[in-house]
Design a protein around this motif. Structure first.
Motif, PDB file in Angstrom:
ATOM      1  N   ARG A  42      11.233 -14.494  16.661  1.00  0.00           N
ATOM      2  CA  ARG A  42      10.402 -14.671  15.641  1.00  0.00           C
ATOM      3  C   ARG A  42      11.204 -14.374  14.179  1.00  0.00           C
ATOM      4  N   LYS A  43      11.883 -13.243  14.000  1.00  0.00           N
ATOM      5  CA  LYS A  43      12.661 -12.931  12.750  1.00  0.00           C
ATOM      6  C   LYS A  43      13.685 -13.740  12.492  1.00  0.00           C
ATOM      7  N   ALA A  44      14.312 -13.979  13.523  1.00  0.00           N
ATOM      8  CA  ALA A  44      15.794 -14.929  13.325  1.00  0.00           C
ATOM      9  C   ALA A  44      15.096 -16.400  13.206  1.00  0.00           C
ATOM     10  N   GLY A  45      13.984 -16.842  13.662  1.00  0.00           N
ATOM     11  CA  GLY A  45      13.561 -18.089  13.319  1.00  0.00           C
ATOM     12  C   GLY A  45      13.024 -18.294  11.943  1.00  0.00           C
ATOM     13  N   LEU A  46      12.607 -17.307  11.452  1.00  0.00           N
ATOM     14  CA  LEU A  46      12.030 -17.365  10.076  1.00  0.00           C
ATOM     15  C   LEU A  46      13.282 -17.451   9.268  1.00  0.00           C
ATOM     16  N   ARG A  47      14.346 -16.621   9.338  1.00  0.00           N
ATOM     17  CA  ARG A  47      15.505 -16.577   8.591  1.00  0.00           C
ATOM     18  C   ARG A  47      16.229 -18.081   8.832  1.00  0.00           C
ATOM     19  N   ASP A  78      21.126  -9.663  22.716  1.00  0.00           N
ATOM     20  CA  ASP A  78      21.208 -10.306  21.388  1.00  0.00           C
ATOM     21  C   ASP A  78      19.844 -10.118  20.716  1.00  0.00           C
ATOM     22  N   PRO A  79      20.075  -9.082  19.583  1.00  0.00           N
ATOM     23  CA  PRO A  79      18.908  -8.671  18.701  1.00  0.00           C
ATOM     24  C   PRO A  79      18.130 -10.040  17.961  1.00  0.00           C
ATOM     25  N   LEU A  80      19.019 -11.155  18.001  1.00  0.00           N
ATOM     26  CA  LEU A  80      18.164 -12.433  17.368  1.00  0.00           C
ATOM     27  C   LEU A  80      17.710 -13.320  18.274  1.00  0.00           C
ATOM     28  N   LEU A  81      18.037 -13.044  19.766  1.00  0.00           N
ATOM     29  CA  LEU A  81      17.461 -14.210  20.627  1.00  0.00           C
ATOM     30  C   LEU A  81      16.233 -13.568  21.490  1.00  0.00           C
ATOM     31  N   ASP A  82      15.446 -14.338  22.016  1.00  0.00           N
ATOM     32  CA  ASP A  82      14.507 -13.781  22.829  1.00  0.00           C
ATOM     33  C   ASP A  82      14.847 -14.028  24.257  1.00  0.00           C
ATOM     34  N   PRO A 129       9.830 -22.434   2.581  1.00  0.00           N
ATOM     35  CA  PRO A 129       9.740 -22.376   4.470  1.00  0.00           C
ATOM     36  C   PRO A 129       8.617 -22.070   4.805  1.00  0.00           C
ATOM     37  N   ILE A 130       7.863 -21.047   4.017  1.00  0.00           N
ATOM     38  CA  ILE A 130       6.601 -20.492   4.786  1.00  0.00           C
ATOM     39  C   ILE A 130       5.553 -21.450   4.620  1.00  0.00           C
ATOM     40  N   ALA A 131       5.483 -22.440   3.485  1.00  0.00           N
ATOM     41  CA  ALA A 131       4.633 -23.511   3.338  1.00  0.00           C
ATOM     42  C   ALA A 131       4.781 -24.528   4.423  1.00  0.00           C
ATOM     43  N   LEU A 132       6.025 -25.011   4.683  1.00  0.00           N
ATOM     44  CA  LEU A 132       6.290 -25.856   5.889  1.00  0.00           C
ATOM     45  C   LEU A 132       5.909 -25.425   6.993  1.00  0.00           C
ATOM     46  N   LEU A 133       6.293 -24.208   7.624  1.00  0.00           N
ATOM     47  CA  LEU A 133       5.690 -23.589   8.742  1.00  0.00           C
ATOM     48  C   LEU A 133       4.276 -23.549   8.962  1.00  0.00           C
ATOM     49  N   LEU A 181      17.610 -23.777   6.696  1.00  0.00           N
ATOM     50  CA  LEU A 181      17.384 -24.998   6.956  1.00  0.00           C
ATOM     51  C   LEU A 181      16.788 -25.732   5.583  1.00  0.00           C
ATOM     52  N   VAL A 182      15.430 -25.182   5.210  1.00  0.00           N
ATOM     53  CA  VAL A 182      14.700 -25.561   4.148  1.00  0.00           C
ATOM     54  C   VAL A 182      15.390 -25.694   2.697  1.00  0.00           C
ATOM     55  N   ALA A 183      16.335 -24.672   2.720  1.00  0.00           N
ATOM     56  CA  ALA A 183      17.242 -24.650   1.511  1.00  0.00           C
ATOM     57  C   ALA A 183      18.169 -25.874   1.547  1.00  0.00           C
ATOM     58  N   GLU A 184      18.665 -26.085   2.720  1.00  0.00           N
ATOM     59  CA  GLU A 184      19.774 -27.298   2.875  1.00  0.00           C
ATOM     60  C   GLU A 184      18.844 -28.345   2.572  1.00  0.00           C
ATOM     61  N   SER A 185      17.694 -28.825   3.159  1.00  0.00           N
ATOM     62  CA  SER A 185      16.959 -29.958   3.031  1.00  0.00           C
ATOM     63  C   SER A 185      16.781 -30.264   1.506  1.00  0.00           C
ATOM     64  N   ASN A 186      16.388 -29.183   0.998  1.00  0.00           N
ATOM     65  CA  ASN A 186      16.054 -29.376  -0.639  1.00  0.00           C
ATOM     66  C   ASN A 186      17.198 -29.424  -1.394  1.00  0.00           C
ATOM     67  N   THR A 187      18.274 -29.166  -1.199  1.00  0.00           N
ATOM     68  CA  THR A 187      19.508 -29.545  -1.874  1.00  0.00           C
ATOM     69  C   THR A 187      20.185 -31.058  -1.380  1.00  0.00           C
ATOM     70  N   SER A 188      20.195 -31.074  -0.225  1.00  0.00           N
ATOM     71  CA  SER A 188      20.581 -32.584   0.093  1.00  0.00           C
ATOM     72  C   SER A 188      19.653 -33.577   0.303  1.00  0.00           C
TER      73      SER A 188
END
Length: 454
Positions: free
Chosen positions: A36-41, A24-28, A159-163, A46-53
């Motif tokens: 790493r790439k899928a984690g950033l995505r 699976d190209p998304l899994l370690d 998300p980058i600032a949070l991480l 999740l940050v967008a959802e948190s900001n909205t809700s």
């Protein structure tokens, strides 16, 4: 245009790699976590959802301490095995809706929706305890540990600032020696204020060294009274003086913990406390004396040696000594800590859990801890008797402690009405300004003699 009919490719012999599952190209592949790439995505979503809700999002950054040594000792296959086992432990602890990702060779990021600051800290402490359990690689038993940084999404944050905040907190945990967590916002400040605080800490560290070398440390004592008025025990409280001025314990204790001086301070307190207990006994006022011990002391392999040495030098019965443990220590009962506590109890020394009720106690650990005393935090006492919910909590914790065979003490008692409410709740003893303020050893002896004469 000529329309050519479809012709299937000629058959070929099946080869080994045709039977292998497609990665699976998304899994370690080692942990099954997002790469790493899928984690950033996932973080972006999740940050967008948190900001909205406006529902908080916790970010827990885990870095395995000294992982290079594992790779150098066992090779990359052994290192992969350790990473896989630690990933299993992380999954076992985080039984919430969560996105797991492996962001580096020995780093993991957990994105946990709907979790607040206190819950995230509690979860991170549980991770520290679980990761630290020994594991066997080949014929060697290793004891892994981790540095953990925790950040809670601030509404509107990207998300980058949070991480980055979680990463900075993790780096600070590693700078402090590892095997610990740092909450984002607790890292050293930068700029002028950060320089000022750093200089203040250096000044306090210097004062602590001077106090250890020149006699600037002192113990004050505050009695604990049973409901019948008898002196149930006395707590020893460390004081530090520099240049004729007292340094607030709230300032010097954190610096001592950060610099490692807390072990020397604790050993000094242990020796002086046992000597005081022996003197009280010789002068006809024998009483249990409670001495505060830190997590760093209990993690030290020489702790039991220091305890035995203090008891022998003071020539005091072990039953007259209690060790006071902070409630947060219950969340971090490593094998070394548990072994030291068991040995202390076998020697005959009592164990008291201090400031109970406002931290993040794990009841299963409380069940396994061989404590003899439970001290309820003053936060519940100060609102009595008016706050009936606090009264109910005090009553429930008192029943719990007594069912576990512990003496229950209420801290911070200042009024007769508070004392009456505590008696109604069933506590065994109380401590606070209503009975006596902290005092010197000479003042304590005079106070106790005076009570005997009444």
């Amino acid at each position: 245009m000529i329309d050519h009919p479809y012709r299937p490719p000629p058959e070929r012999p099946q080869r080994y790699f045709d039977t292998m599952p497609v990665a699976d190209p998304l899994l370690d592949p080692i942990t099954g976590f997002l790469n790493r790439k899928a984690g950033l995505r996932a973080a972006a979503i999740l940050v967008a959802e948190s900001n909205t809700s406006h529902i908080p999002l916790g970010t827990i950054w885990v870095d395995i301490d000294r992982f290079r040594q594992v790779n150098e000792s066992f090779g990359h296959r052994g290192g992969d095995r350790v990473i896989a086992l630690i990933a299993e432990r992380i999954r076992a602890v985080v039984r919430l809706q969560c996105e797991y990702s492996r962001t580096g060779s020995d780093e993991f990021v957990l994105l946990v929706p709907a979790i607040d600051h206190a819950e995230a800290e509690q979860l991170a402490r549980r991770l520290l305890v679980e990761i630290e359990r020994p594991l066997r690689i080949d014929t060697i038993l290793i004891r892994p540990s981790a540095s953990i940084g925790v950040a809670i999404n601030q509404i509107g944050e990207n998300p980058i600032a949070l991480l980055e905040r979680a990463d900075r907190a993790m780096v600070e945990a590693k700078r402090q020696g590892g095997n610990r967590l740092v909450m984002s916002g607790d890292e050293p400040l930068t700029g002028r204020l950060g320089v000022q605080l750093a200089r203040e800490e250096l000044a306090i560290e210097s004062a602590l060294h001077a106090a250890l070398e020149s006699g600037g440390l002192r113990l004050d004592f505050q009695p604990i009274l049973g409901l019948d008025g008898r002196v149930e025990a006395v707590e020893a409280l460390m004081r530090c003086y520099a240049n004729g001025q007292q340094v607030d314990p709230a300032r010097f204790i954190p610096v001592a913990e950060k610099t490692g001086l807390i072990v020397r301070l604790g050993e000094w307190s242990l020796l002086q406390g046992t000597r005081c207990a022996a003197r009280l006994c010789r002068q006809g006022t024998p009483t249990k004396l409670a001495i505060n011990v830190s997590r760093a002391q209990l993690l030290s392999p020489r702790f039991i040696q220091a305890l035995h040495g203090a008891l022998i030098c003071a020539d005091v019965p072990p039953a007259l000594i209690e060790l006071e443990l902070t409630e947060s220590l219950i969340m971090d009962l490593s094998e070394t800590v548990q072994a030291n506590l068991r040995t202390a109890r076998e020697v005959g020394v009592g164990l008291a859990i201090d400031d109970f009720g406002t931290g993040y106690s794990c009841l299963s650990n409380l069940k396994d801890l061989p404590a003899t005393k439970l001290k309820l935090d003053r936060a519940f006492v100060g609102v009595l008797p008016d706050d009936r919910r606090s009264f109910a909590i005090v009553k429930g914790m008192t029943r719990l402690g007594q069912e576990l065979g512990m003496i229950v003490v209420a801290e911070g008692v200042e009024t007769d009405t508070q004392l009456a409410a505590l008696a109604e709740a069933g506590v065994d003893a109380s401590q606070g300004f209503l009975h006596a303020r902290p005092m010197t050893e000479d003042a304590l002896l005079a106070w106790m003699k005076q009570r005997e004469q009444k």
